[in-house]
Write an enzyme that holds these catalytic residues in place. Structure first.
Site, PDB file in Angstrom:
ATOM      1  N   GLY A 127     -11.879   1.598  -0.726  1.00 46.24           N
ATOM      2  CA  GLY A 127     -12.239   1.362  -2.110  1.00 46.24           C
ATOM      3  C   GLY A 127     -13.628   1.101  -2.186  1.00 46.24           C
ATOM      4  N   GLY A 128     -13.979  -0.378  -2.120  1.00 47.22           N
ATOM      5  CA  GLY A 128     -15.412  -0.358  -2.441  1.00 47.22           C
ATOM      6  C   GLY A 128     -16.641   0.291  -1.750  1.00 47.22           C
TER       7      GLY A 128
ATOM      8  N   GLY B 215     -10.168  -5.165  -0.423  1.00 48.00           N
ATOM      9  CA  GLY B 215     -11.076  -5.820  -1.126  1.00 48.00           C
ATOM     10  C   GLY B 215     -11.520  -7.206  -0.622  1.00 48.00           C
TER      11      GLY B 215
ATOM     12  CG  HIS C 106      -3.952   1.199  -4.832  1.00 48.38           C
ATOM     13  ND1 HIS C 106      -4.106  -0.539  -5.068  1.00 48.38           N
ATOM     14  CD2 HIS C 106      -4.902   1.409  -4.013  1.00 48.38           C
ATOM     15  CE1 HIS C 106      -5.116  -0.581  -4.413  1.00 48.38           C
ATOM     16  NE2 HIS C 106      -5.601   0.268  -3.602  1.00 48.38           N
TER      17      HIS C 106
ATOM     18  CG  ASN D 215      -8.854   3.471  -5.270  1.00 44.66           C
ATOM     19  OD1 ASN D 215      -9.025   3.828  -6.602  1.00 44.66           O
ATOM     20  ND2 ASN D 215      -8.122   2.426  -4.808  1.00 44.66           N
ATOM     21  CD1 TRP D 216     -15.002   5.989  -6.128  1.00 46.63           C
ATOM     22  CD2 TRP D 216     -15.991   6.571  -7.942  1.00 46.63           C
ATOM     23  NE1 TRP D 216     -16.357   6.465  -5.805  1.00 46.63           N
ATOM     24  CE2 TRP D 216     -16.922   6.786  -6.916  1.00 46.63           C
ATOM     25  CE3 TRP D 216     -16.632   6.678  -9.273  1.00 46.63           C
ATOM     26  CZ2 TRP D 216     -18.068   7.628  -7.067  1.00 46.63           C
ATOM     27  CZ3 TRP D 216     -17.807   7.328  -9.261  1.00 46.63           C
ATOM     28  CH2 TRP D 216     -18.493   7.816  -8.367  1.00 46.63           C
ATOM     29  CE  LYS D 217      -9.820  -0.722  -4.831  1.00 43.54           C
ATOM     30  NZ  LYS D 217      -9.268  -1.900  -4.376  1.00 43.54           N
TER      31      LYS D 217
ATOM     32  CD  GLU E  51      -4.947   1.319   0.551  1.00 46.53           C
ATOM     33  OE1 GLU E  51      -6.161   1.462   0.997  1.00 46.53           O
ATOM     34  OE2 GLU E  51      -4.546   1.001  -0.710  1.00 46.53           O
TER      35      GLU E  51
ATOM     36  CB  SER F  34     -11.897  -4.656   4.406  1.00 46.34           C
ATOM     37  OG  SER F  34     -11.521  -5.252   3.297  1.00 46.34           O
TER      38      SER F  34
ATOM     39  CD  GLU G 213      -6.530  -2.994  -6.249  1.00 46.74           C
ATOM     40  OE1 GLU G 213      -6.944  -2.028  -6.853  1.00 46.74           O
ATOM     41  OE2 GLU G 213      -7.164  -3.525  -5.273  1.00 46.74           O
TER      42      GLU G 213
HETATM   43  C1  PEP Z   1      -8.338   0.284  -1.739  1.00 46.40           C
HETATM   44  O1  PEP Z   1      -8.512  -0.017  -2.907  1.00 46.40           O
HETATM   45  O2  PEP Z   1      -7.274   1.216  -1.636  1.00 46.40           O
HETATM   46  C2  PEP Z   1      -9.025  -0.443  -0.855  1.00 46.40           C
HETATM   47  C3  PEP Z   1      -8.709  -0.265   0.733  1.00 46.40           C
HETATM   48  O3  PEP Z   1      -9.999  -1.023  -1.132  1.00 46.40           O
HETATM   49  P1  PEP Z   1     -11.194  -1.833  -0.120  1.00 46.40           P
HETATM   50  O4  PEP Z   1     -11.641  -0.407   0.721  1.00 46.40           O
HETATM   51  O5  PEP Z   1     -12.304  -2.077  -1.253  1.00 46.40           O
HETATM   52  O6  PEP Z   1     -10.509  -2.696   0.658  1.00 46.40           O
END
Ligand code: PEP
Length: 246
Positions: free
Chosen positions: A225-226, A171, A95, A11-13, A165, A204, A97
């Site tokens: 994500g990251g 994050g 998600h 997920n590049w957000k 999640e 994470s 967010e």
């Molecule tokens: C996400 O955005 O779904 C996520 C899990 O982010 P991260 O891996 O950065 O915690």
């Protein structure tokens, strides 16, 4: 043991310009014949160009959200059919967010998932508790009610993936214990109508912790994500998934 397919979803957000497509190309080059599904979900502006950049490779592209309607007066929104037309095979929905920033409810997520299914997309439905809910001992109640309310009619292993999640792990660099992830995934597996629906963990996930997370029963992959922004990091996570027990 389930028969769910393994999936590594990135997920590049709200990150990524055309220059970053080199990361997607490098990832695809590293996995010409992967033993799991690989998905990148860039911002909508990059979807069609990433699809073209990855043409002929094993890496799929997906969206990060869609509207519940197929078209109409909804400025700034994108329909599931538009995502499919741009090359998406999957779409992340609900998600945390979006639930936080846009006050999305589970009922809206279910409506979006139905729209995704109607457009031929796999819906990756996200659920997870806040830190306050975990501290109050409500984790299983929260995730099971989010699951029940976010799953649309007709959800099957062919059109739906669930991503657990924990909001406090996204994050932050913090992850639940192995036992905490296992407890939630076991409860979700027992509650799902189709034993083949893939269950992803997200929050994470990094190269350093991926293997121990993927060794957990009923964890069929990750939503990342990251660490999905760099091919070398996401590649290490994918390699860990390829090596995990089925
Ligand atoms: C996400 O955005 O779904 C996520 C899990 O982010 P991260 O891996 O950065 O915690």
């Amino acid at each position: 043991m389930s028969h769910a397919c393994k999936l590594a979803a990135g997920n590049w957000k709200m990150n990524g310009l055309r220059a970053n497509l080199d990361e997607a190309r490098a990832l695809a080059a590293a996995f010409p014949d992967p033993k799991c599904g690989i998905l990148l979900c860039p911002p909508a502006t990059l979807l069609a160009t990433m699809r073209d950049a990855l043409s002929g490779t094993a890496v799929m592209v997906g969206g990060q959200d869609c509207h519940a309607q197929s078209s109409g007066a909804h400025t700034g929104d994108i329909s599931a059919g538009m995502l499919a037309d741009a090359g998406a095979r999957q779409v992340i929905l609900g998600h945390s967010e979006r639930r936080a920033d846009h006050a999305e409810t589970s009922a809206q997520v279910a409506a979006k998932a139905s729209a995704a299914h109607a457009a031929g997309l796999v819906a990756i439905i996200c659920i997870g508790e806040t830190e306050a809910e975990r501290d109050a001992g409500k984790t299983l109640d929260v995730v099971l009610s989010q699951l029940a309310d976010s799953l649309p009619e007709g959800a099957t292993s062919a059109n739906t993936v669930i991503a657990y999640e924990p909001v406090w792990a996204i994050g932050t660099g913090r992850t639940p214990t192995i036992e905490q992830i296992a407890e939630v995934h076991d409860a979700l597996r027992a509650a799902l109508p189709d034993a083949g629906i893939s269950l992803l963990y997200g929050g994470s996930v990094k190269p350093a912790n991926a293997a121990e997370i993927f060794a957990i029963t009923n964890v069929n992959g990750a939503l990342v994500g990251g660490a999905s922004l760099k091919a070398v990091d996401f590649g290490a996570i994918i390699a860990a998934l390829e090596g995990a027990p089925d």
